[in-house]
Scaffold this motif. Structure first.
Motif, short mmCIF file in Angstrom:
data_model
loop_
_atom_site.label_atom_id
_atom_site.label_comp_id
_atom_site.label_asym_id
_atom_site.label_seq_id
_atom_site.Cartn_x
_atom_site.Cartn_y
_atom_site.Cartn_z
N LEU A 134 0.82 -1.21 0.00
CA LEU A 134 0.00 0.00 0.00
C LEU A 134 0.86 1.26 0.00
CD1 LEU A 134 -2.90 1.08 0.20
CD2 LEU A 134 -2.61 1.07 2.68
N ASP A 171 1.02 4.17 -2.84
CA ASP A 171 0.81 5.60 -2.56
C ASP A 171 1.96 6.45 -3.11
OD1 ASP A 171 -1.56 5.15 -1.37
OD2 ASP A 171 -1.04 6.01 0.56
N SER A 231 -7.08 8.32 4.59
CA SER A 231 -7.20 8.19 3.13
C SER A 231 -8.51 8.76 2.63
CB SER A 231 -7.08 6.72 2.73
OG SER A 231 -5.82 6.18 3.07
N LEU A 243 -1.96 10.78 7.21
CA LEU A 243 -1.54 9.52 6.60
C LEU A 243 -0.14 9.14 7.08
CD1 LEU A 243 -2.77 9.91 2.90
CD2 LEU A 243 -3.38 8.05 4.46
N ASN A 263 -6.67 2.83 -0.85
CA ASN A 263 -6.09 2.39 0.42
C ASN A 263 -7.10 1.68 1.30
OD1 ASN A 263 -3.81 3.77 -0.42
ND2 ASN A 263 -4.25 5.58 0.80
#
Length: 494
Positions: free
Chosen positions: A19, A23, A87, A106, A169
């Motif tokens: 993840l 990102d 997110s 985040l 996410n």
């Protein structure tokens, strides 16, 4: 030896890594859309990109030691919930400032994820050979996320608004929250000692003034205010280190740095990521705004690099049985330096082949070296301090990435601005995305002239950044060869 449940646990631990790498690449492809919708200034755009990494860098040590105390699985699941919520906030941001805040949150959530994954791998895989394989899979997950991110993000950007890249996410975090409690064992330091709030405060207070100073440099150049801010941060850092030396039970065990393999690996990781992430900030914009590729097409051209990264990570465990670790790490970084050298050949009129070759060499070389240095970091630390050791490694990684974006991004921005004609609109001088938007509002001839000068200036900025990357990676490769010698790494290569 480990069984099927432990390998399933590894699959779950790869999810946060996947993840975070998604990102990293998704945001680069979303920047042109952010520029058009939220109209950030050049400084705000840099904040959007790297506030996430700076928050990680500031909080990782605290979160790593916290995981050792309260339980690494518990911290991982708490972080997953926070990351998912932030997110959603990022996806529906209505201003550049709101997105910066969401990205900061985040970073707070991400700071709980990364040290927990590596430290749990240390707890689950006690056999050195199996642990090396597990870390190779963990690293391959990072590389595969870099492939999934652009392709998935590119498709989303062509069909939905830019906020959709953050919503991907949420399902990953839900899987982690639902499956994690059943396959992940709890692990913590049985004798963590007394928690020291002052050390926790100092670790963060030392980071933030440095971050602020770098941001001032990015926005206004070198000023007295920026220098004072950085010096304050460094001074607080010295106070933090001295306090750790005095405490019987320090928050950060500085004795770990006396291990040459540990300290050399941390510095190698930081410098390697510094060079790589600084360029990742620029290349997606080059592919879309200079070469005119759609997000999906641009992402597909980056797939060979990601495949090379997966192969490099998986090969690392096999090669380490036959070749000196110091030679492998150094060789991987020098291969990546050749990739940067290829990027100095791109032009505003073309250069797609150079980009593909460059990123393929970069992806394979960096993945190979970082798989082995992460293994060295984890192997050098005792099991009960795995969370703190992982946090130190990840702090170096994230700080290197954030500094790469801030410093190399600022250098590229300065070159870009200096390459534009006098009298160019400020919005066009801030970012290449701003220049594209400004050109659309001008008559065709003037708009085309602005686009050509902006694309040429941006490409020149990328050249300067690539040469800086060559210098950093060559130095880092030589340093790794010297510090990560065979004798120090014999335990890792067993």
């Amino acid at each position: 030896m480990v069984g099927r449940k432990q390998w399933w646990a590894l699959a779950v631990l790869v999810l946060p890594v996947l993840l975070i790498s998604v990102d990293m690449t998704v945001l680069g492809f979303a920047l042109p859309f952010l520029s058009e919708d939220l109209a950030p200034t050049g400084a705000e755009q840099l904040w959007i990109v790297d506030i996430y990494s700076f928050m990680l860098a500031g909080l990782l040590v605290l979160m790593g030691t916290l995981g050792d105390r309260i339980g690494r699985r518990k911290l991982l699941l708490m972080g997953a919930a926070a990351f998912g919520a932030a997110s959603v906030l990022a996806a529906f941001s209505t201003s550049a400032f709101m997105l910066i805040i969401a990205r900061a949150l985040l970073g707070v959530g991400g700071a709980t994820l990364m040290p927990s994954t590596l430290s749990l791998i240390r707890s689950i895989f006690t056999d050195p050979k199996q642990r090396r394989i597990a870390i190779a899979v963990w690293s391959a997950g990072f590389s595969s996320g870099m492939a999934l991110g652009p392709v998935l993000g590119g498709w989303l950007l062509e069909h939905f608004w830019w906020g959709s890249v953050f919503l991907i996410n949420v399902p990953v975090m839900l899987v982690l929250l639902l499956v994690g409690p059943f396959v992940l064992p709890e692990a913590r330091d049985p004798k963590p000692g007394r928690f020291d709030p002052l050390s926790a405060l100092l670790s963060l207070a030392a980071m933030l003034p440095v971050v602020y100073g770098i941001k001032l440099v990015a926005e206004h150049g070198f000023t007295v205010k920026a220098a004072i801010s950085v010096l304050i941060g460094l001074g607080l850092g010295v106070v933090f280190v001295r306090r750790q030396h005095r405490l019987d039970e320090p928050m950060l065990d500085l004795k770990l740095f006396s291990n040459r393999a540990f300290s050399g690996s941390v510095v190698t990781n930081m410098l390697g990521v510094f060079a790589m992430v600084g360029l990742l900030f620029l290349v997606p914009q080059y592919l879309q705004l200079v070469l005119g590729l759609s997000p999906v097409v641009a992402a597909l051209w980056m797939l060979p690099a990601t495949v090379a990264g997966i192969v490099g990570a998986l090969l690392a465990a096999w090669l380490a049985k036959r070749i000196r670790v110091s030679l492998l790490v150094s060789g991987g970084l020098l291969v990546a330096a050749v990739g940067f050298l290829a990027l100095t050949q791109v032009s505003s009129g073309g250069g797609l082949a150079y980009v593909v070759v460059a990123f393929t060499l970069l992806g394979g070389g960096v993945a190979l070296s970082e798989t082995l240095t992460n293994d060295l970091v984890i192997s050098a630390a005792p099991a009960e301090r795995a969370g703190a050791a992982s946090a130190i490694s990840e702090t170096g990684f994230e700080l290197g990435g954030a500094l790469g974006t801030a410093i190399l991004g600022s250098v590229a921005t300065a070159v870009y601005r200096s390459g534009l004609p006098e009298g160019t609109a400020e919005s066009a001088r801030d970012t290449l995305g701003g220049a594209v938007a400004t050109a659309q509002q001008l008559d065709p001839a003037a708009g085309q002239a602005l686009l050509e000068s902006a694309r040429e200036a941006f490409t020149q900025g990328m050249h300067v950044t690539a040469w800086a990357g060559v210098a950093v990676l060559v130095y880092t490769g030589v340093q790794a060869f010297v510090l990560l010698d065979r004798k120090k790494n014999s335990a890792v290569r067993s």
